[in-house]
Design a protein around this motif. Structure first.
Motif, PDB file in Angstrom:
ATOM      1  N   VAL A 164       0.851  -1.194   0.000  1.00 46.97           N
ATOM      2  CA  VAL A 164       0.000   0.000   0.000  1.00 46.97           C
ATOM      3  C   VAL A 164       0.885   1.242   0.000  1.00 46.97           C
ATOM      4  O   VAL A 164       1.849   1.336   0.765  1.00 46.97           O
ATOM      5  CB  VAL A 164      -0.929   0.015   1.235  1.00 46.97           C
ATOM      6  CG1 VAL A 164      -1.739   1.312   1.284  1.00 46.97           C
ATOM      7  CG2 VAL A 164      -1.864  -1.187   1.213  1.00 46.97           C
ATOM      8  N   TRP A 165       0.558   2.180  -0.894  1.00 46.49           N
ATOM      9  CA  TRP A 165       1.194   3.503  -0.873  1.00 46.49           C
ATOM     10  C   TRP A 165       0.087   4.548  -0.753  1.00 46.49           C
ATOM     11  O   TRP A 165      -0.960   4.435  -1.400  1.00 46.49           O
ATOM     12  CB  TRP A 165       1.986   3.764  -2.162  1.00 46.49           C
ATOM     13  CG  TRP A 165       2.612   5.140  -2.175  1.00 46.49           C
ATOM     14  CD1 TRP A 165       3.848   5.474  -1.721  1.00 46.49           C
ATOM     15  CD2 TRP A 165       2.017   6.345  -2.684  1.00 46.49           C
ATOM     16  NE1 TRP A 165       4.068   6.818  -1.887  1.00 46.49           N
ATOM     17  CE2 TRP A 165       2.958   7.383  -2.480  1.00 46.49           C
ATOM     18  CE3 TRP A 165       0.796   6.656  -3.269  1.00 46.49           C
ATOM     19  CZ2 TRP A 165       2.714   8.702  -2.852  1.00 46.49           C
ATOM     20  CZ3 TRP A 165       0.532   7.963  -3.625  1.00 46.49           C
ATOM     21  CH2 TRP A 165       1.491   8.972  -3.431  1.00 46.49           C
ATOM     22  N   PHE A 166       0.336   5.580   0.081  1.00 40.19           N
ATOM     23  CA  PHE A 166      -0.604   6.694   0.186  1.00 40.19           C
ATOM     24  C   PHE A 166       0.180   7.993   0.356  1.00 40.19           C
ATOM     25  O   PHE A 166       1.281   8.014   0.923  1.00 40.19           O
ATOM     26  CB  PHE A 166      -1.592   6.496   1.339  1.00 40.19           C
ATOM     27  CG  PHE A 166      -0.948   6.419   2.704  1.00 40.19           C
ATOM     28  CD1 PHE A 166      -0.783   7.561   3.488  1.00 40.19           C
ATOM     29  CD2 PHE A 166      -0.524   5.206   3.213  1.00 40.19           C
ATOM     30  CE1 PHE A 166      -0.206   7.493   4.745  1.00 40.19           C
ATOM     31  CE2 PHE A 166       0.073   5.124   4.474  1.00 40.19           C
ATOM     32  CZ  PHE A 166       0.231   6.272   5.234  1.00 40.19           C
ATOM     33  N   ALA A 167      -0.374   9.077  -0.170  1.00 41.62           N
ATOM     34  CA  ALA A 167       0.279  10.387  -0.129  1.00 41.62           C
ATOM     35  C   ALA A 167       0.164  10.977   1.268  1.00 41.62           C
ATOM     36  O   ALA A 167      -0.868  10.845   1.931  1.00 41.62           O
ATOM     37  CB  ALA A 167      -0.353  11.321  -1.158  1.00 41.62           C
ATOM     38  N   ASP A 168       1.226  11.649   1.690  1.00 42.90           N
ATOM     39  CA  ASP A 168       1.208  12.283   3.002  1.00 42.90           C
ATOM     40  C   ASP A 168       0.233  13.451   3.047  1.00 42.90           C
ATOM     41  O   ASP A 168      -0.415  13.698   4.072  1.00 42.90           O
ATOM     42  CB  ASP A 168       2.608  12.766   3.386  1.00 42.90           C
ATOM     43  CG  ASP A 168       3.579  11.614   3.593  1.00 42.90           C
ATOM     44  OD1 ASP A 168       3.095  10.482   3.827  1.00 42.90           O
ATOM     45  OD2 ASP A 168       4.800  11.831   3.515  1.00 42.90           O
ATOM     46  N   ALA A 169       0.116  14.185   1.946  1.00 47.00           N
ATOM     47  CA  ALA A 169      -0.741  15.373   1.912  1.00 47.00           C
ATOM     48  C   ALA A 169      -2.209  15.030   1.726  1.00 47.00           C
ATOM     49  O   ALA A 169      -3.088  15.810   2.107  1.00 47.00           O
ATOM     50  CB  ALA A 169      -0.290  16.319   0.791  1.00 47.00           C
ATOM     51  N   ASN A 170      -2.493  13.875   1.148  1.00 46.85           N
ATOM     52  CA  ASN A 170      -3.871  13.492   0.874  1.00 46.85           C
ATOM     53  C   ASN A 170      -3.983  11.975   0.948  1.00 46.85           C
ATOM     54  O   ASN A 170      -3.579  11.268   0.020  1.00 46.85           O
ATOM     55  CB  ASN A 170      -4.316  14.006  -0.503  1.00 46.85           C
ATOM     56  CG  ASN A 170      -5.763  13.679  -0.809  1.00 46.85           C
ATOM     57  OD1 ASN A 170      -6.499  13.223   0.052  1.00 46.85           O
ATOM     58  ND2 ASN A 170      -6.164  13.919  -2.044  1.00 46.85           N
ATOM     59  N   GLU A 171      -4.545  11.465   2.036  1.00 44.04           N
ATOM     60  CA  GLU A 171      -4.620  10.014   2.244  1.00 44.04           C
ATOM     61  C   GLU A 171      -5.499   9.313   1.216  1.00 44.04           C
ATOM     62  O   GLU A 171      -5.345   8.114   0.985  1.00 44.04           O
ATOM     63  CB  GLU A 171      -5.141   9.720   3.653  1.00 44.04           C
ATOM     64  CG  GLU A 171      -4.193  10.153   4.761  1.00 44.04           C
ATOM     65  CD  GLU A 171      -4.777   9.902   6.136  1.00 44.04           C
ATOM     66  OE1 GLU A 171      -5.986   9.558   6.199  1.00 44.04           O
ATOM     67  OE2 GLU A 171      -4.053  10.051   7.123  1.00 44.04           O
ATOM     68  N   THR A 172      -6.437  10.041   0.614  1.00 40.89           N
ATOM     69  CA  THR A 172      -7.308   9.407  -0.380  1.00 40.89           C
ATOM     70  C   THR A 172      -6.591   9.165  -1.705  1.00 40.89           C
ATOM     71  O   THR A 172      -7.108   8.439  -2.560  1.00 40.89           O
ATOM     72  CB  THR A 172      -8.553  10.273  -0.626  1.00 40.89           C
ATOM     73  OG1 THR A 172      -8.152  11.558  -1.122  1.00 40.89           O
ATOM     74  CG2 THR A 172      -9.345  10.459   0.665  1.00 40.89           C
ATOM     75  N   PHE A 173      -5.420   9.768  -1.889  1.00 39.36           N
ATOM     76  CA  PHE A 173      -4.599   9.482  -3.066  1.00 39.36           C
ATOM     77  C   PHE A 173      -3.711   8.304  -2.701  1.00 39.36           C
ATOM     78  O   PHE A 173      -2.642   8.457  -2.100  1.00 39.36           O
ATOM     79  CB  PHE A 173      -3.775  10.709  -3.459  1.00 39.36           C
ATOM     80  CG  PHE A 173      -2.949  10.505  -4.706  1.00 39.36           C
ATOM     81  CD1 PHE A 173      -3.477   9.884  -5.821  1.00 39.36           C
ATOM     82  CD2 PHE A 173      -1.631  10.939  -4.755  1.00 39.36           C
ATOM     83  CE1 PHE A 173      -2.723   9.693  -6.960  1.00 39.36           C
ATOM     84  CE2 PHE A 173      -0.861  10.762  -5.892  1.00 39.36           C
ATOM     85  CZ  PHE A 173      -1.410  10.137  -6.992  1.00 39.36           C
ATOM     86  N   ASN A 174      -4.168   7.092  -3.031  1.00 39.34           N
ATOM     87  CA  ASN A 174      -3.482   5.896  -2.560  1.00 39.34           C
ATOM     88  C   ASN A 174      -3.657   4.768  -3.566  1.00 39.34           C
ATOM     89  O   ASN A 174      -4.422   4.863  -4.528  1.00 39.34           O
ATOM     90  CB  ASN A 174      -4.020   5.472  -1.186  1.00 39.34           C
ATOM     91  CG  ASN A 174      -5.520   5.273  -1.181  1.00 39.34           C
ATOM     92  OD1 ASN A 174      -6.065   4.508  -1.971  1.00 39.34           O
ATOM     93  ND2 ASN A 174      -6.224   5.977  -0.287  1.00 39.34           N
ATOM     94  N   ILE A 175      -2.945   3.701  -3.305  1.00 36.30           N
ATOM     95  CA  ILE A 175      -3.051   2.495  -4.118  1.00 36.30           C
ATOM     96  C   ILE A 175      -2.859   1.290  -3.216  1.00 36.30           C
ATOM     97  O   ILE A 175      -1.957   1.250  -2.377  1.00 36.30           O
ATOM     98  CB  ILE A 175      -2.019   2.489  -5.270  1.00 36.30           C
ATOM     99  CG1 ILE A 175      -2.124   1.182  -6.062  1.00 36.30           C
ATOM    100  CG2 ILE A 175      -0.608   2.691  -4.749  1.00 36.30           C
ATOM    101  CD1 ILE A 175      -1.281   1.166  -7.318  1.00 36.30           C
ATOM    102  N   SER A 176      -3.760   0.312  -3.370  1.00 33.99           N
ATOM    103  CA  SER A 176      -3.659  -0.955  -2.668  1.00 33.99           C
ATOM    104  C   SER A 176      -3.386  -2.025  -3.718  1.00 33.99           C
ATOM    105  O   SER A 176      -4.226  -2.283  -4.584  1.00 33.99           O
ATOM    106  CB  SER A 176      -4.956  -1.255  -1.899  1.00 33.99           C
ATOM    107  OG  SER A 176      -4.929  -2.567  -1.367  1.00 33.99           O
ATOM    108  N   LEU A 177      -2.219  -2.636  -3.642  1.00 36.07           N
ATOM    109  CA  LEU A 177      -1.768  -3.562  -4.679  1.00 36.07           C
ATOM    110  C   LEU A 177      -1.481  -4.937  -4.074  1.00 36.07           C
ATOM    111  O   LEU A 177      -0.431  -5.147  -3.462  1.00 36.07           O
ATOM    112  CB  LEU A 177      -0.508  -3.013  -5.364  1.00 36.07           C
ATOM    113  CG  LEU A 177       0.088  -3.857  -6.490  1.00 36.07           C
ATOM    114  CD1 LEU A 177      -0.925  -4.066  -7.613  1.00 36.07           C
ATOM    115  CD2 LEU A 177       1.355  -3.195  -7.033  1.00 36.07           C
TER     116      LEU A 177
END
Length: 394
Positions: free
Chosen positions: A219-232
């Motif tokens: 899982v990667w998610f942006a520090d500034a916006n948690e909704t900008f993420n990817i679950s792989l």
């Protein structure tokens, strides 16, 4: 996503066996019911089932796994079919059954089975490669006891579980998977490492975020916006490599075609840290490929016991216990309010002798002054709405 990186000599992870079982419809595959992929488990068997549309007259067996439904003939072993849960269509709006899950439904149909009795049939509409398939699986056991039993209940239960566990199998972008900087953990999921300062190279300027490495997914998610993420999930990773890019050494992840066919690039500083992360992901990727977890936990026997207990409880609740009720004498009901109604009627019709304004009198029983009661009536006759005692019938 990152579409081009300059190839250099670097580390590369072997390709895993791609997951297709839940995403395809296949027919007459040799030894289909015996060659299950790693991690696939048979959750229930349903015997004496006929594929009424494709192979009428052939008695077979329905296998409910955590990825698909398999039917194979017990008469002609070369006849079989596999229906992945992801291919069950959602465009059929026909109301033809007494139980329905999307467009998988059960209906009672009158089939000419050997016993010539009404039989249950499972109807499924599947869509694969823009082709629609209709399946009708009919109970041909001839047992009258199975007519009222939910013999296909496990199909519905597992199908529901499959729909709720997509994060174990499918790539997810911009999902509600992070709350307050913490990953929402799935059942049986364990977090192995949390890496901060990871740049997602999907745009020219990059996005700074964090990696969460678990036993099921990356899982990667942006520090500034948690909704900008990817679950792989590891199941959707076709290959892992470390390659050179215009931003320096980067971790490059190629997703499978079933996962969108993306090329994802991430930069991690320093290089030693990048190599450690690559080795960890490579190891987890390999281990998970040998023992994948598809997230579906189901026990058919426990489900049947719960269903039987619920049926018994509903049957008991529907029974009326006569002992808890008393039968009243209806003759007394006709006397309710009789004297009060007569008293009021006489006043309205002017039958009460005119005596001018009658002075109120004090009533000891009520504790206040009231109009004097006419002849032939008592206070109790006018005050009681119901008889003081209702006798029961013997």
């Amino acid at each position: 996503m990152l579409k081009s990186l300059a190839p250099i000599e670097g580390n590369q992870q072997p390709v895993l066996q791609l997951l297709w079982e839940d995403k395809e419809v296949k027919f007459d595959v040799p030894q289909l019911h015996k060659n299950l992929r790693s991690g696939e488990r048979v959750l229930d068997y349903i015997y004496h089932i006929e594929d009424s549309k494709g192979n009428p007259g052939d008695t077979g067996r329905l296998m409910v796994t955590n990825l698909r439904i398999i039917w194979h003939s017990l008469v002609h072993k070369k006849y079989n079919l596999s229906i992945g849960y992801a291919r069950i269509g959602n465009t059929n709006t026909r109301s033809i059954g007494y139980a329905r899950i999307g467009n998988t439904n059960t209906r009672v149909v009158h089939m000419h089975s050997k016993a010539r009795i009404a039989s249950q049939a499972l109807y499924i509409l599947a869509v694969s490669n823009e082709t629609r398939f209709e399946f009708l699986f009919t109970d041909v056991s001839g047992e009258t006891s199975r007519r009222d039993q939910p013999i296909f209940a496990s199909v519905f239960d597992v199908y529901h579980l499959y729909q709720r566990t997509y994060l174990y199998r499918d790539l997810k972008l911009r999902g509600a998977i992070v709350q307050a900087g913490q990953l929402v953990i799935l059942p049986d999921e364990e977090v192995f490492s949390h890496v901060q300062g990871v740049w997602n190279l999907s745009s020219d300027q990059g996005n700074l975020g964090s990696f969460v490495v678990t036993n099921i997914r990356l899982v990667w998610f942006a520090d500034a916006n948690e909704t900008f993420n990817i679950s792989l999930p590891y199941l959707q990773i076709e290959s892992l490599r470390v390659r050179e890019s215009k931003y320096g050494p980067a971790l490059v992840i190629q997703t499978a075609e079933t996962g969108g066919g993306y090329v994802l690039g991430f930069r991690v500083d320093p290089a030693e840290r990048l190599n450690e992360l690559f080795k960890e992901l490579s190891s987890l990727h390999t281990v998970y490929g040998e023992h994948p977890n598809f997230g579906i936990q189901y026990n058919a026997n426990d489900a049947r016991r719960r269903l039987e207990a619920a049926s018994e409880e509903a049957a008991q609740a529907s029974q009326i216990k006569v002992d808890n009720f008393e039968e009243l004498d209806e003759r007394q009901e006709r006397e309710i309010n009789t004297k009060l109604n007569s008293y009021l009627a006489e006043g309205c019709l002017g039958k009460v002798p005119s005596q001018g304004e009658r002075a109120p009198v004090y009533c000891k029983e009520l504790g206040f002054a009231m109009e004097p009661i006419g002849d032939g009536y008592k206070l109790q006759d006018l005050w009681n709405v119901m008889p003081t005692k209702m006798e029961t019938m013997e």
